[in-house]
Design a protein around this motif. Structure first.
Motif, short mmCIF file in Angstrom:
data_model
loop_
_atom_site.label_atom_id
_atom_site.label_comp_id
_atom_site.label_asym_id
_atom_site.label_seq_id
_atom_site.Cartn_x
_atom_site.Cartn_y
_atom_site.Cartn_z
N ASN A 115 0.83 -1.20 0.00
CA ASN A 115 0.00 0.00 0.00
C ASN A 115 0.87 1.25 0.00
OD1 ASN A 115 -2.44 -1.31 -0.09
ND2 ASN A 115 -2.87 -1.14 2.10
N ALA A 116 1.93 1.22 0.78
CA ALA A 116 2.84 2.37 0.82
C ALA A 116 3.52 2.57 -0.53
CB ALA A 116 3.88 2.18 1.91
N LEU A 117 3.98 1.50 -1.15
CA LEU A 117 4.68 1.61 -2.43
C LEU A 117 3.76 2.06 -3.57
CD1 LEU A 117 7.02 -1.49 -2.19
CD2 LEU A 117 7.74 0.90 -2.25
N ARG A 118 2.48 1.82 -3.42
CA ARG A 118 1.54 2.26 -4.46
C ARG A 118 1.20 3.75 -4.36
NH1 ARG A 118 -0.83 -3.07 -4.09
NH2 ARG A 118 -2.12 -2.41 -2.32
N TYR A 119 1.58 4.38 -3.26
CA TYR A 119 1.24 5.80 -3.09
C TYR A 119 2.03 6.64 -4.10
CZ TYR A 119 -0.48 9.95 -0.81
OH TYR A 119 -1.14 11.13 -0.56
N PRO A 120 1.40 7.64 -4.73
CA PRO A 120 2.11 8.46 -5.73
C PRO A 120 3.40 9.06 -5.19
CG PRO A 120 -0.24 8.94 -5.77
CD PRO A 120 -0.02 8.03 -4.59
N ASP A 121 4.45 8.97 -5.99
CA ASP A 121 5.76 9.54 -5.72
C ASP A 121 6.54 8.81 -4.62
OD1 ASP A 121 5.56 11.49 -7.71
OD2 ASP A 121 4.52 12.87 -6.36
N VAL A 122 6.04 7.69 -4.12
CA VAL A 122 6.84 6.86 -3.22
C VAL A 122 7.71 5.93 -4.07
CG1 VAL A 122 6.78 4.99 -1.52
CG2 VAL A 122 5.27 6.97 -1.26
N VAL A 123 9.02 6.01 -3.88
CA VAL A 123 9.97 5.30 -4.75
C VAL A 123 10.79 4.27 -3.99
CG1 VAL A 123 10.12 7.19 -6.42
CG2 VAL A 123 11.68 7.15 -4.45
N GLY A 124 10.41 3.97 -2.77
CA GLY A 124 11.15 2.97 -2.04
C GLY A 124 10.63 2.78 -0.64
N LEU A 125 11.25 1.84 0.05
CA LEU A 125 10.77 1.36 1.34
C LEU A 125 11.95 1.23 2.29
CD1 LEU A 125 7.98 0.14 2.39
CD2 LEU A 125 8.96 -2.10 1.79
N ILE A 126 11.79 1.74 3.51
CA ILE A 126 12.75 1.51 4.58
C ILE A 126 11.98 0.90 5.74
CG2 ILE A 126 14.45 2.51 6.14
CD1 ILE A 126 14.75 4.82 4.18
N VAL A 127 12.48 -0.20 6.27
CA VAL A 127 11.76 -0.94 7.31
C VAL A 127 12.67 -1.07 8.53
CG1 VAL A 127 10.59 -3.07 7.93
CG2 VAL A 127 10.42 -2.18 5.59
N GLY A 128 12.26 -0.45 9.63
CA GLY A 128 12.99 -0.58 10.88
C GLY A 128 12.50 -1.77 11.67
N THR A 129 13.44 -2.57 12.20
CA THR A 129 13.04 -3.78 12.91
C THR A 129 14.14 -4.23 13.86
OG1 THR A 129 12.07 -5.99 12.63
CG2 THR A 129 13.90 -5.40 11.16
N ARG A 130 13.88 -5.37 14.50
CA ARG A 130 14.83 -5.99 15.42
C ARG A 130 15.55 -7.13 14.72
NH1 ARG A 130 13.63 -6.06 21.03
NH2 ARG A 130 14.04 -8.31 21.00
N PRO A 131 16.76 -7.45 15.17
CA PRO A 131 17.50 -8.55 14.53
C PRO A 131 16.83 -9.92 14.70
CG PRO A 131 18.98 -7.15 15.79
CD PRO A 131 17.60 -6.72 16.14
N ASP A 132 16.00 -10.06 15.73
CA ASP A 132 15.37 -11.36 15.98
C ASP A 132 13.97 -11.46 15.36
OD1 ASP A 132 14.35 -9.46 17.69
OD2 ASP A 132 14.31 -10.75 19.46
N LEU A 145 11.52 -7.89 -3.81
CA LEU A 145 11.07 -6.51 -3.94
C LEU A 145 12.22 -5.58 -4.30
CD1 LEU A 145 8.34 -5.01 -3.55
CD2 LEU A 145 9.06 -4.53 -1.20
N SER A 146 13.41 -5.85 -3.74
CA SER A 146 14.56 -4.96 -3.97
C SER A 146 15.05 -4.99 -5.41
CB SER A 146 15.70 -5.34 -3.02
OG SER A 146 16.28 -6.58 -3.38
N ARG A 147 14.64 -5.99 -6.17
CA ARG A 147 15.01 -6.03 -7.58
C ARG A 147 14.15 -5.10 -8.42
NH1 ARG A 147 16.39 -11.47 -6.07
NH2 ARG A 147 14.27 -12.28 -6.31
N LYS A 148 13.07 -4.57 -7.81
CA LYS A 148 12.15 -3.68 -8.52
C LYS A 148 12.14 -2.27 -7.97
CE LYS A 148 8.90 -6.66 -7.59
NZ LYS A 148 7.59 -7.37 -7.48
N THR A 149 12.54 -2.10 -6.72
CA THR A 149 12.48 -0.79 -6.10
C THR A 149 13.51 -0.72 -4.98
OG1 THR A 149 10.97 0.87 -5.15
CG2 THR A 149 10.74 -1.39 -4.34
#
Length: 318
Positions: A115-132, A145-149
């Protein structure tokens, strides 16, 4: 044999700057928009523990538009409106920042990201998370996904010392951090790490040794934060009861610490930022009264005075 490394930087900066990294990737200005999708953490819901990390109050990094009573599209819309006033041609990276943004059912996570990537002018994704919290299925999805954006996964390490991770109730070990970073980078995904400098119980040399440890990892970016004591956290209570356990850096002390840290860092890693800036109404200490860009200007001035640059004292761990 002594090995010397030269840090090649652009725009005369003595370190690898995030802005230059993004300019190399995108032919236009890009801006991160922080999002709160309403996730929780395994050390809050009882899976790993209760109460969360001792320093954590997520209000400290939630902009006004970033609240769970608003959907992802609404948050993005308000973020674009906020930043687009100055740069109408700006593009955006959807930054899932609050809490653990990979801690849910796989299909539900995909809906949020896509949904985020479909928003106009959004060209990528950053995801904050934990190592586990990076299952193989989700990591494979990010790799595809990284092969496309543009995709970056940011892991909260906070420290490389298990004694500290236990003290601050992280609920994972440093070995888990290293494993997650190596698995992610091996999939060809941009990989970032967060570190908090000045956590209780760590000496100056132990803090600087974090630079040696993360420099041996296949990281794209590192984000540094000074320790901040925030209201309504367990660490604030610990500070009130045992202030002698804490060393809160002055501005000048922290500037020299950061520069020493950067000089020990692998020159191939991009440094995203040196400090964080919590809302004044939540901050107990240290209150430096500086915005991030003002602090960075002081770091650059001091680096010039010292003749310092990223990687000057970097020595690979054997």
């Amino acid at each position: 044999m002594t090995i010397f490394y030269l840090c090649i930087v652009k725009n005369s900066k003595p370190y690898n700057d995030l802005g230059d990294f993004l300019r190399d990737l995108f032919p236009y200005k890009v801006q991160k928009i922080s999002l709160n999708a309403g996730f929780t953490c395994p050390n809050r819901d009882g899976s790993k523990g209760w109460g969360g990390c001792t320093y954590c109050n997520n209000q400290t990094f939630s902009p006004d538009y970033c609240h769970t009573d608003k959907g992802i599209k609404e948050q993005l819309g308000e973020g674009v409106q906020f930043f687009g006033r100055k740069y109408p041609d700006m593009k955006y990276l959807a930054y899932f920042q609050a809490y653990t943004n990979t801690y849910d059912e796989f299909e539900r996570l995909k809906v949020f990201y896509e949904n985020a990537l479909r928003y106009p002018d959004v060209v990528g994704l950053i995801v904050g998370t934990r190592p586990d919290c990076m299952p193989d299925q989700l990591l494979d999805y990010f790799a595809e996904l990284s092969r496309k954006t543009f995709v970056m996964v940011e892991y909260g390490l906070e420290s490389t010392l298990d004694k500290t991770l236990e003290r601050i109730n992280r609920g994972h070990t440093h070995a888990e951090s290293e494993e997650a970073i190596r698995r992610t980078a091996a999939k060809g995904i941009y990989t970032g790490a967060h570190l908090i400098l000045g956590l209780p119980g760590e000496s100056r040399e132990e803090i600087l040794h974090h630079a040696d440890v993360v420099s041996a990892l296949p990281l794209t970016t590192v984000k540094l934060h000074q320790l901040q004591l925030i209201r309504k956290t367990k660490m604030a209570l610990e500070y009130r009861e045992n202030p002698e356990d804490f060393h809160l850096f002055t501005v000048d002390e922290y500037i020299d610490l950061v520069i020493d840290f950067v000089e020990r860092m692998n020159p191939a890693i991009t440094i995203e930022r040196f400090v964080s800036q919590s809302p004044k109404e939540l901050l107990i200490a240290p209150d430096w009264g500086l915005k991030n860009y003002e602090f960075t200007a002081k770091v650059l001035k001091r680096m010039e005075e010292r003749g310092a640059y990223q990687g000057r004292t970097f020595t690979p761990l054997l």
